[in-house]
Design a protein around this motif. Sequence first.
Motif, PDB file in Angstrom:
ATOM      1  N   SER A   1     -10.765  -6.488   2.100  1.00 36.05           N
ATOM      2  CA  SER A   1      -9.434  -6.570   2.738  1.00 36.05           C
ATOM      3  C   SER A   1      -8.457  -7.029   1.660  1.00 36.05           C
ATOM      4  O   SER A   1      -8.883  -7.500   0.597  1.00 36.05           O
ATOM      5  CB  SER A   1      -9.457  -7.580   3.882  1.00 36.05           C
ATOM      6  N   PRO A   2      -7.146  -6.945   1.914  1.00 42.74           N
ATOM      7  CA  PRO A   2      -6.193  -7.434   0.901  1.00 42.74           C
ATOM      8  C   PRO A   2      -6.415  -8.909   0.565  1.00 42.74           C
ATOM      9  O   PRO A   2      -6.212  -9.319  -0.576  1.00 42.74           O
ATOM     10  CB  PRO A   2      -4.830  -7.219   1.577  1.00 42.74           C
ATOM     11  N   GLU A   3      -6.845  -9.696   1.531  1.00 44.02           N
ATOM     12  CA  GLU A   3      -7.083 -11.120   1.264  1.00 44.02           C
ATOM     13  C   GLU A   3      -8.390 -11.326   0.507  1.00 44.02           C
ATOM     14  O   GLU A   3      -8.581 -12.344  -0.153  1.00 44.02           O
ATOM     15  CB  GLU A   3      -7.155 -11.922   2.579  1.00 44.02           C
TER      16      GLU A   3
ATOM     17  N   LYS B   1       2.746  -6.429  -5.660  1.00 48.38           N
ATOM     18  CA  LYS B   1       2.232  -7.754  -5.263  1.00 48.38           C
ATOM     19  C   LYS B   1       3.366  -8.771  -5.192  1.00 48.38           C
ATOM     20  O   LYS B   1       3.405  -9.605  -4.298  1.00 48.38           O
ATOM     21  CB  LYS B   1       1.186  -8.223  -6.280  1.00 48.38           C
TER      22      LYS B   1
ATOM     23  N   ASN C   1       5.051  -9.063  -2.099  1.00 42.65           N
ATOM     24  CA  ASN C   1       4.128  -9.497  -1.041  1.00 42.65           C
ATOM     25  C   ASN C   1       3.727  -8.337  -0.119  1.00 42.65           C
ATOM     26  O   ASN C   1       3.637  -8.480   1.093  1.00 42.65           O
ATOM     27  CB  ASN C   1       4.716 -10.668  -0.237  1.00 42.65           C
ATOM     28  N   CYS C   2       3.501  -7.202  -0.733  1.00 46.23           N
ATOM     29  CA  CYS C   2       2.995  -6.048   0.023  1.00 46.23           C
ATOM     30  C   CYS C   2       1.475  -6.146   0.139  1.00 46.23           C
ATOM     31  O   CYS C   2       0.813  -6.710  -0.728  1.00 46.23           O
ATOM     32  CB  CYS C   2       3.281  -4.750  -0.736  1.00 46.23           C
ATOM     33  N   ASN C   3       0.953  -5.539   1.189  1.00 45.68           N
ATOM     34  CA  ASN C   3      -0.505  -5.359   1.269  1.00 45.68           C
ATOM     35  C   ASN C   3      -0.854  -3.869   1.299  1.00 45.68           C
ATOM     36  O   ASN C   3      -1.987  -3.487   1.566  1.00 45.68           O
ATOM     37  CB  ASN C   3      -1.082  -6.056   2.514  1.00 45.68           C
ATOM     38  N   TYR C   4       0.172  -3.017   0.983  1.00 49.16           N
ATOM     39  CA  TYR C   4       0.010  -1.580   1.244  1.00 49.16           C
ATOM     40  C   TYR C   4       1.006  -0.792   0.401  1.00 49.16           C
ATOM     41  O   TYR C   4       2.115  -1.278   0.138  1.00 49.16           O
ATOM     42  CB  TYR C   4       0.282  -1.398   2.736  1.00 49.16           C
TER      43      TYR C   4
ATOM     44  N   ILE D   1      -4.969  -3.773  -2.261  1.00 50.19           N
ATOM     45  CA  ILE D   1      -3.761  -3.126  -1.738  1.00 50.19           C
ATOM     46  C   ILE D   1      -4.200  -1.871  -0.983  1.00 50.19           C
ATOM     47  O   ILE D   1      -4.877  -1.006  -1.555  1.00 50.19           O
ATOM     48  CB  ILE D   1      -2.814  -2.743  -2.896  1.00 50.19           C
TER      49      ILE D   1
ATOM     50  N   SER E   1      -9.693   0.921  -0.624  1.00 51.06           N
ATOM     51  CA  SER E   1      -8.244   0.734  -0.487  1.00 51.06           C
ATOM     52  C   SER E   1      -7.581   1.888   0.259  1.00 51.06           C
ATOM     53  O   SER E   1      -6.601   1.683   0.967  1.00 51.06           O
ATOM     54  CB  SER E   1      -7.613   0.601  -1.876  1.00 51.06           C
TER      55      SER E   1
ATOM     56  N   TYR F   1       8.688  -9.587   4.344  1.00 53.70           N
ATOM     57  CA  TYR F   1       7.222  -9.510   4.269  1.00 53.70           C
ATOM     58  C   TYR F   1       6.573 -10.892   4.344  1.00 53.70           C
ATOM     59  O   TYR F   1       5.494 -11.043   4.935  1.00 53.70           O
ATOM     60  CB  TYR F   1       6.787  -8.762   3.008  1.00 53.70           C
TER      61      TYR F   1
ATOM     62  N   GLU G   1       3.902 -11.639   7.218  1.00 54.12           N
ATOM     63  CA  GLU G   1       2.553 -12.108   6.863  1.00 54.12           C
ATOM     64  C   GLU G   1       2.176 -13.291   7.765  1.00 54.12           C
ATOM     65  O   GLU G   1       1.076 -13.332   8.318  1.00 54.12           O
ATOM     66  CB  GLU G   1       2.525 -12.538   5.396  1.00 54.12           C
TER      67      GLU G   1
END
Length: 610
Positions: free
Chosen positions: A278-280, A351, A354-357, A378, A417, A602, A606
Amino acid sequence: MRKVQIMIAIAIFFPLFRLHSQVTTNFSGRNSFSLNGKWNYIVDPYETGYYDYRYKPYDANPDPEGGFFLDQHQINKSQLLEYDFDKCPALIVPGDWNSQDEKLFYYEGTIWYRRLFSFKKADPGHRVFIHFGAANYETDVYLNGKKLGKHIGGFTPFDYEITLLLKEDSENSLVVKVDNKRKREGIPTLNTDWWNYGGITRDVFIVEVPATFITDYSIQLKKGSKAEIAGYVKLNGVTKYQKVKVDIPELKSTTEVTTDADGIGIIRIPVKKIDLWSPENPKLYNVNFSCETDKVSEKIGFRTIETRGTDILLNGKPVFLRGICIHEENPMRGGRAYSKEDAQMLLNWVKELNCNYVRLAHYPHNENMVRLADEMGIMVWEEIPVYWTILWDNQNTYENAQQQLTELISRDKNRASVIIWSMANETPVSDARTSFLKNLAEHARSLDNTRLISAALEVHASKESPFDKIVEDPFAEYVDIITFNEYVGWYDGLPNKCDKVNWLINYNKPVMISEFGADALQGLHGDTLTRWTEEYQADLYRRTLKMLTKISQFRGVTPWILCDVRSPRRMLPNIQDGWNRKGLIGENGTKKNAFYVLKKFYDEMELKYK
Ligand code: GCB
């Protein structure tokens, strides 16, 4: 009746993926001999090296007597030659030609590349392949005067076997004709809002493999399951029946599969406890494939992605996709992004937002990007250049699009991803277009049923009220996520129009906005009503994000776009100068005000989805 029973039996017992091996899986992960560097080149706008004076292709003849591919190293000294690769300048591969020589900035046509190399196999029984990461758009490849093949499509990889043509005791001459002329029937077609960079834009290398080698494998969590890894492995060569071991040391899992007459073995691995990607937690496992004749390894992550009603679920948990669109361009160089460093620069900015995508627009990007996205955590939307006004009725055009999709899925099917395959961008609704896209979606699902399907659709205003915006498209029925581009406040009114718009979206599916934005010249300041200023763009971002948050199924957004991007459609002097200025980052790498507006949004999203 019997036929129906057989078909049902096939549907039940045959796994839900089809095999495809035009592109060898993970060639980039094997020991390779790089052909990157300087290649001599000849600019050939009239294609003199390809057609004779009667406009017949030289290479239609099995023993051609002309053409630039027969370079002087293969020709008798007394023969008349009107070219000389040795005396020609060089272009760097990988790289577009437009940004390497001022004279080639606007060039659209044929360039011949020539590279001499020596190569000795480590083992005489081995086979040898040549791999191209991509070349835009049509590529004819010749080794030692013989044609290896032609590839169409500017953004996907292709391989040729060269075992029989390779000379181990002398120099080899590799000649490549690249033609980036835009074509009405092409994918993309004549009209795009990005630069048509030509050339061998990605890595070229040689790979030596055993006589029977592992050519392809797919390995992902089975759709809807966290307890089973499923997929296949495929061998290429004469020793088709083998036992292939699939080893994931960290899971303490070793599985043996037996390949069949086609060299294919079906993989099923039960898993008890697995650390999901996952992104985390961008966890990747070492996965090793080995058989009697070959072995290959790769780092692979495992996760599930699905939709439930109007939610997108990553590993079973609702997720909001905090995204941004990216073109494959290094803004500071004003050329195609091609290196790991380029990918790192772009994804570091992602990053910082603060994107995850990310949405990789509007064509398959370099493999570096998705491999790095795997490592950095990502999520990725990938798409093929079915953009705007494709020739929907042309069968060859369809086959070209389908082939590009196949090559993309083939390359990236093991990337955790990648969560979405997109079929198209802003295509005008008609029966022919919907059936074209529907066939592509079915094809994508037949190759990979573990990911979501979408497309960037268009919206229209209601006849009664210009403030009622309707998303209604027959293709929406075939996608997992309703995604559309909208430009309220830029092409459609001023930013305060966002305050009044109602969105009418009558689908019980998640909704994502694949584009919104406004142009701003970095460093140009004014009030929020002055076009091209950073203040206008930032104001539009604030109002748009507020407007979108009111859509009940709103589950993600990728504003247009991370960086200013070159476009031949954008010629307003002193403002555009050949650039689409909707970037959150200017061509000098400096962030505009709107970058921080999006980052703040974002940060809040989040927390909301924690
Ligand atoms: C769009 C296109 C994108 C353009 C953008 C723009 O809808 O999908 O390729 O660059 O608008 O800036 O107009």
